[in-house]
Design an enzyme around this catalytic site. Structure first.
Site, mmCIF file in Angstrom:
data_model
loop_
_atom_site.group_PDB
_atom_site.id
_atom_site.type_symbol
_atom_site.label_atom_id
_atom_site.label_comp_id
_atom_site.label_asym_id
_atom_site.label_seq_id
_atom_site.Cartn_x
_atom_site.Cartn_y
_atom_site.Cartn_z
ATOM 1 N N ASP A 1 -0.042 86.470 36.707
ATOM 2 C CA ASP A 1 0.802 87.147 37.686
ATOM 3 C C ASP A 1 1.604 88.257 37.008
ATOM 4 O O ASP A 1 1.712 89.379 37.527
ATOM 5 C CB ASP A 1 1.737 86.125 38.332
ATOM 6 C CG ASP A 1 2.318 86.593 39.654
ATOM 7 O OD1 ASP A 1 1.755 87.520 40.273
ATOM 8 O OD2 ASP A 1 3.328 86.012 40.088
ATOM 9 N N HIS B 1 -2.433 92.629 43.712
ATOM 10 C CA HIS B 1 -2.016 91.624 44.688
ATOM 11 C C HIS B 1 -2.776 91.760 46.004
ATOM 12 O O HIS B 1 -2.986 90.763 46.710
ATOM 13 C CB HIS B 1 -0.496 91.689 44.917
ATOM 14 C CG HIS B 1 0.280 90.890 43.923
ATOM 15 N ND1 HIS B 1 0.544 91.342 42.647
ATOM 16 C CD2 HIS B 1 0.828 89.644 43.997
ATOM 17 C CE1 HIS B 1 1.225 90.418 41.985
ATOM 18 N NE2 HIS B 1 1.413 89.376 42.781
ATOM 19 N N HIS C 1 -5.839 89.831 45.424
ATOM 20 C CA HIS C 1 -5.519 88.402 45.580
ATOM 21 C C HIS C 1 -5.567 88.006 47.049
ATOM 22 O O HIS C 1 -6.174 86.997 47.422
ATOM 23 C CB HIS C 1 -4.138 88.098 45.008
ATOM 24 C CG HIS C 1 -3.581 86.779 45.461
ATOM 25 N ND1 HIS C 1 -2.909 86.633 46.667
ATOM 26 C CD2 HIS C 1 -3.609 85.537 44.908
ATOM 27 C CE1 HIS C 1 -2.564 85.374 46.828
ATOM 28 N NE2 HIS C 1 -2.966 84.686 45.775
ATOM 29 N N HIS D 1 -2.195 81.273 42.265
ATOM 30 C CA HIS D 1 -1.897 82.656 42.616
ATOM 31 C C HIS D 1 -2.141 83.600 41.433
ATOM 32 O O HIS D 1 -2.865 84.603 41.552
ATOM 33 C CB HIS D 1 -0.432 82.744 43.081
ATOM 34 C CG HIS D 1 0.077 84.135 43.263
ATOM 35 N ND1 HIS D 1 -0.095 84.848 44.423
ATOM 36 C CD2 HIS D 1 0.784 84.952 42.425
ATOM 37 C CE1 HIS D 1 0.463 86.036 44.306
ATOM 38 N NE2 HIS D 1 1.013 86.123 43.107
#
Length: 363
Positions: A171, A254, A257, A271
């Site tokens: 992340d 992101h 993702h 995540h």
């Protein structure tokens, strides 16, 4: 042009800091309401109770029931009001933190966030993600301020499963590249302003710290010990990435993702593990220098982050599924729009498969 940077009022990190929780929080109030993840209550409660003994502070514990939803938030609000507590403390993982921040917001109380893992950069943010009772995404609750205190006991965090710290590295790895993209495109950050030079510098320092200490920290937490490298990575995952993503902005990684959620097999991944692959996809979209891509591939390989679709549990690559991902990445309002150039689903489709091939060739 308005520039905005956000940060918790105080960030505290070190070994044994949980034993000082009451001392740190007493400046905010004298009756602490501690929302604690029920899975770790037996681990953290003795240290928290010990912290109260030396302070003129009362404490009330409440187990978090597992979902950051309005029914849970309202249940806890009622208990806070009934007992006259004046400080909210959230101890545990992301959903515990988001619930605690929401309760503090609705009751107009200060909040202390105590992460027991370093798997995401959420603890420092002024945001709560609200779900339904069944765990389906409901809404974002944008908060007027960041937490009053973020307190990290690195001894506790270092004993959590190593995969969680590694996911946090994934992340955090995206922070610099996404902030850089937003800086180039002059896109708004998560606070509704433009990125400051300070936020950009923190995002860059975050990435540099991962390169320097990622491998050593991973090996240390696998041995359940807290070294200087672990301390540095916890700070990078929690604070540097937290300020960097919120004040720098989000972009391609992101969004990828989010798109990967279209494939059920990826739900097994954390995540940060999916964001790591999203970073590679963003770099392919940018046609980043080969040296930069290989640097990211090396870091992923050293710590054990996904670099291929197979690593994401996508064992059979179906073109229609990858295109579904690509279309979701490019959904209106998602952060792919913060890239400094227009991106189409066809571009994302090609970048996903290109990143997959780069990952396979590096392995």
């Amino acid at each position: 042009m308005t520039k905005i940077i956000g940060s918790p009022t105080r960030y505290i990190q070190g070994k044994g800091e949980l034993k000082k929780l009451a001392a740190h929080a007493s400046s905010l109030g004298k009756k602490l309401f501690v929302i604690v993840d029920k899975n770790i209550q037996d681990i953290v409660k003795p240290d928290i109770e010990l912290s109260v003994k030396a302070q003129d502070v009362d404490i009330l514990f409440e187990s978090f029931q597992g979902e950051c939803c309005m029914s849970e938030i309202n249940r806890i609000i009622d208990i806070v009001k009934t007992n006259g507590c004046d400080v909210i403390v959230g101890v545990g993982g992301g959903k515990t933190h988001d619930t605690s921040k929401a309760v503090a917001h609705y009751t107009k109380k200060p909040v202390v966030i105590v992460p027991t893992i370093a798997s995401t950069d959420a603890p420092c943010s002024s945001l709560s993600v609200i779900y339904s009772d069944e765990g389906v995404f409901d809404k974002y609750l944008f908060l007027p301020t960041s937490p009053n205190i973020v307190l990290v006991d690195t001894e506790v965090v270092s004993k959590a499963p190593a995969r969680l710290l590694i996911a946090g590295i994934g992340d955090a790895m995206a922070t610099y590249f996404e902030a850089r993209a937003c800086y180039q495109s002059e896109a708004d950050n998560c606070l509704g302003g433009k990125c400051t030079k300070a936020a950009m510098s923190l995002a860059r320092l975050c990435y540099e710290t991962l390169l320097e200490d990622g491998k050593a920290a991973t090996l240390a937490v696998q041995a359940k010990v807290c070294t200087k490298a672990v301390e540095n990575i916890i700070e990078a995952n929690t604070y540097l990435s937290g300020i960097g993503f919120e004040s720098g902005g989000l972009a391609g990684a992101h969004a990828v993702h989010n798109g990967l959620t279209a494939i059920a097999a990826t739900h097994q991944l954390y995540h940060g593990e999916k964001v790591a692959f999203g970073t590679l996809v963003q770099l392919v979209l940018e046609n980043a220098p080969r040296q930069e891509i290989e640097e990211v591939l090396k870091l992923c390989h050293e710590v054990g982050l996904p670099t291929t679709l197979a690593d994401l549990k996508i064992t059979e690559v179906k073109p229609e599924e990858i295109m579904a991902v690509a279309k979701l990445v490019c959904a209106p309002g998602d952060t792919i729009g913060n890239m400094p150039f227009d991106v189409t689903p066809e571009d994302v489709y090609a970048a996903i498969l290109g990143a997959d091939e780069l990952g396979k060739s590096y392995q």
